[in-house]
Design an enzyme around this catalytic site. Structure first.
Site, short mmCIF file in Angstrom:
data_model
loop_
_atom_site.label_atom_id
_atom_site.label_comp_id
_atom_site.label_asym_id
_atom_site.label_seq_id
_atom_site.Cartn_x
_atom_site.Cartn_y
_atom_site.Cartn_z
N LYS A 215 0.85 -1.20 0.00
CA LYS A 215 0.00 0.00 0.00
C LYS A 215 0.87 1.24 0.00
O LYS A 215 1.70 1.43 0.89
CB LYS A 215 -0.92 0.05 1.22
CG LYS A 215 -1.94 1.21 1.15
CD LYS A 215 -2.61 1.50 2.47
CE LYS A 215 -1.85 2.52 3.30
NZ LYS A 215 -1.85 3.89 2.68
N GLU A 290 9.00 -0.12 11.45
CA GLU A 290 10.01 0.95 11.51
C GLU A 290 9.25 2.22 11.82
O GLU A 290 8.52 2.74 10.98
CB GLU A 290 10.77 1.04 10.18
CG GLU A 290 12.10 1.77 10.30
CD GLU A 290 11.96 3.24 10.00
OE1 GLU A 290 11.88 4.03 10.97
OE2 GLU A 290 11.95 3.60 8.82
N CYS A 324 12.34 9.95 9.90
CA CYS A 324 12.05 9.33 11.19
C CYS A 324 13.24 9.38 12.14
O CYS A 324 13.07 9.44 13.35
CB CYS A 324 11.56 7.90 11.00
SG CYS A 324 12.66 6.91 9.98
N GLU A 421 7.81 13.70 18.76
CA GLU A 421 8.29 13.75 17.38
C GLU A 421 7.50 14.80 16.60
O GLU A 421 6.28 14.72 16.47
CB GLU A 421 8.14 12.39 16.71
CG GLU A 421 8.72 12.37 15.31
CD GLU A 421 8.62 11.01 14.64
OE1 GLU A 421 9.56 10.63 13.92
OE2 GLU A 421 7.58 10.33 14.84
#
Length: 518
Positions: A215, A290, A324, A421
């Site tokens: 996806k 991840e 990330c 984050e």
């Protein structure tokens, strides 16, 4: 700038979050696109199932936006549960008919290498598609595409290295193990590195004999669809790689819950990763995740300041901060703190922000309006928390999702801008006195994806690298990837690894065979 064959379309518009969904009765399976640099190409719009581009069964589509101009690029077909089912049938058939899993492994390697060659021949178009769709600077996009090529070719080299072992239990038995593929794998990738994450997912899966349904991120589906046209040309059989564009709550959920899918691989936020992990657990699927990060970047007094400043810049402003493992928490030794902050602030203010197709641009657009608004909200949070905004924190221009490189000083370790984050070009700076103190601050996080260490003292570098809780530690560099070096996180930053032989392990299972000898 962009054109589609709109005369062929009949539409009914509905809203889905920030994106416009439409019911198209005759959306072409490819549309012409002219890129800002003058290059032209045909963009596939269909789902890629069984080595063919096909419309979604319900003929729903969604628009793809250029984050640099806020203009529509085109529409692509939106997959839903019935499309996932069609992709599962194709992938399951391809796996069980032994056309891929049991062929000579070298043939799988050759096919993957050929796929890399097709991408290499077309890499400027592909890099331009990444810049157009994601908003990243073209110089960054070219780096991504080269990493894709390198990784596909490196993975091809693992084709004949999936060895088992002999186990000696005495003369009465002959024992051996073999590594086998899992079967159909569901893969969900993010919008910050669309093609690189595509490569990181499909390469280890298919080289080990699995089949996949991937996806794409709804914000950035174009490059994965474009390179899919090369899959049959590379000699990869129908059903081995299937691409379903769509939304996480529909396609992602369908992949996670489908009983014939044996493995889920996901890259994205920690919150979504937890949800996927819980859903996959119900079917006892193998999972790799991840996830997010809030990585520390540590500068000791003996570091080369100019090089360290450049590494910090690369660590936080590369890819518009949408990384990330971005080095979003800088820790600078007290004796050089003031000098370093001045140097870093000057460097940040000289970062070229703007048109991704300008060769001198380093920081392009944020990928979506939603992400831009999130980053700006964290700037407000930082100010309210009492941090000092040293530079940036403002939107650039009145069109496109651009923001100035941002630095906060005078932060406290319990501030939200230090803990959470942000996923944008925002960095906090904290001073430290001792190695023990900085290690404690670096590890005071739920995350553990990466860390940076800048020093000319190898003893300090090794001591900190050994003690910091991070899956990747860079010394005197940052965001420095190599296809042979595994990447992944500790703690809330995920499970499993991308790249290297560790990625191969994620897509195999071990069978033990014990034979009694008469």
């Amino acid at each position: 700038m962009f054109s589609v064959r709109s005369t062929l379309l009949k539409t009914t518009a509905v809203q889905f979050g920030k994106l416009q969904l439409r019911q198209f009765s005759h959306l072409p399976l490819n549309v012409p696109v002219k890129l800002p640099n003058g290059l032209e190409y045909e963009q596939p719009t269909g789902l890629f199932i069984d080595n063919k581009f096909v419309p979604s069964k319900q003929h729903k589509t969604f628009e793809v936006i250029n984050p640099s101009t806020e203009e529509e690029i085109c529409h692509v077909y939106e997959g839903r549960e019935d499309d996932v089912e069609a992709a599962v049938i194709a992938a399951d058939t391809a796996f069980n008919n032994n056309s891929w899993a049991t062929i000579d492994p070298l043939d799988r390697g050759k096919a993957l290498w050929r796929l890399a060659d097709f991408i290499e021949k077309d890499k400027e178009i592909i890099a331009s598609i990444e810049s157009l769709d994601n908003g990243k600077a073209i110089m960054n996009a070219r780096i991504d595409v080269q990493l894709v090529i390198n990784y596909l070719k490196a993975s091809a080299g693992y084709a004949d290295k999936l060895d088992g072992r002999l186990i000696n239990t005495g003369e009465t038995h002959f024992n051996y193990t073999k590594r086998e593929p899992l079967g159909v794998c569901g893969q969900i990738i993010p919008w910050n590195f669309p093609l690189l994450m595509w490569a990181w997912k499909i390469a280890p899966a298919i080289i080990t004999g699995n089949t996949v349904i991937l996806k794409t991120a709804e914000a950035t589906p174009l490059s994965a669809l474009y390179v899919s046209q090369y899959i049959p040309q590379a000699g990869i059989p129908p059903g081995v790689i299937n691409i379903v564009s769509g939304f996480g709550k529909i396609v992602g959920e369908a992949l996670t819950q489908h009983p014939k899918i044996k493995k889920i691989a996901f890259t994205g936020s920690t919150a979504t990763g937890k949800h996927i992990y819980q859903g996959a657990a119900a079917g006892l699927k193998k999972v790799t995740l991840e996830l997010g990060g809030k990585s520390p970047n540590i500068v000791f007094a003996d570091a080369n300041i100019k090089k360290a400043v450049q590494n910090i810049i690369t660590g936080i402003y590369f890819n518009s901060g949408e990384v990330c493992c971005a080095g979003s928490r800088a820790y600078v030794e007290e004796s050089i703190y003031d000098e370093f902050v001045q140097e870093l602030t000057t460097a940040a203010e000289n970062v070229k922000v703007g048109n991704p197709f300008d060769e001198s641009t380093f920081q392009g657009a944020q990928t979506s309006q939603m992400q831009l608004e999130k980053i700006l909200s964290y700037v407000d949070i930082g100010k309210k928390e009492g941090a000092t905004l040293l530079t940036g924190g403002e939107r650039v221009g009145d069109k496109g999702y651009f923001i100035k490189p941002t630095i906060f000083g005078d932060v406290k370790e319990d501030m939200r801008i230090v803990k959470e984050e942000i996923f944008g070009p925002v960095i906090t700076i904290t001073k430290f006195k001792t190695l023990d103190e900085v290690v404690k601050m670096a590890n005071d996080s739920e995350y553990g994806l990466a860390a940076g260490i800048h020093t000319t003292n190898i003893n300090s570098a090794i001591k900190v690298a050994d003690r910091v809780k991070a899956g990747t530690v860079w010394v005197n560099t940052y965001n420095d990837f190599h296809h042979s070096v595994p990447f992944g996180g500790f703690n809330a930053s995920g499970l499993g690894r991308e790249m290297g032989s560790e990625a191969i392990d994620n897509y195999t299972q071990t069978k033990a065979v014990r034979v009694r000898l008469d």
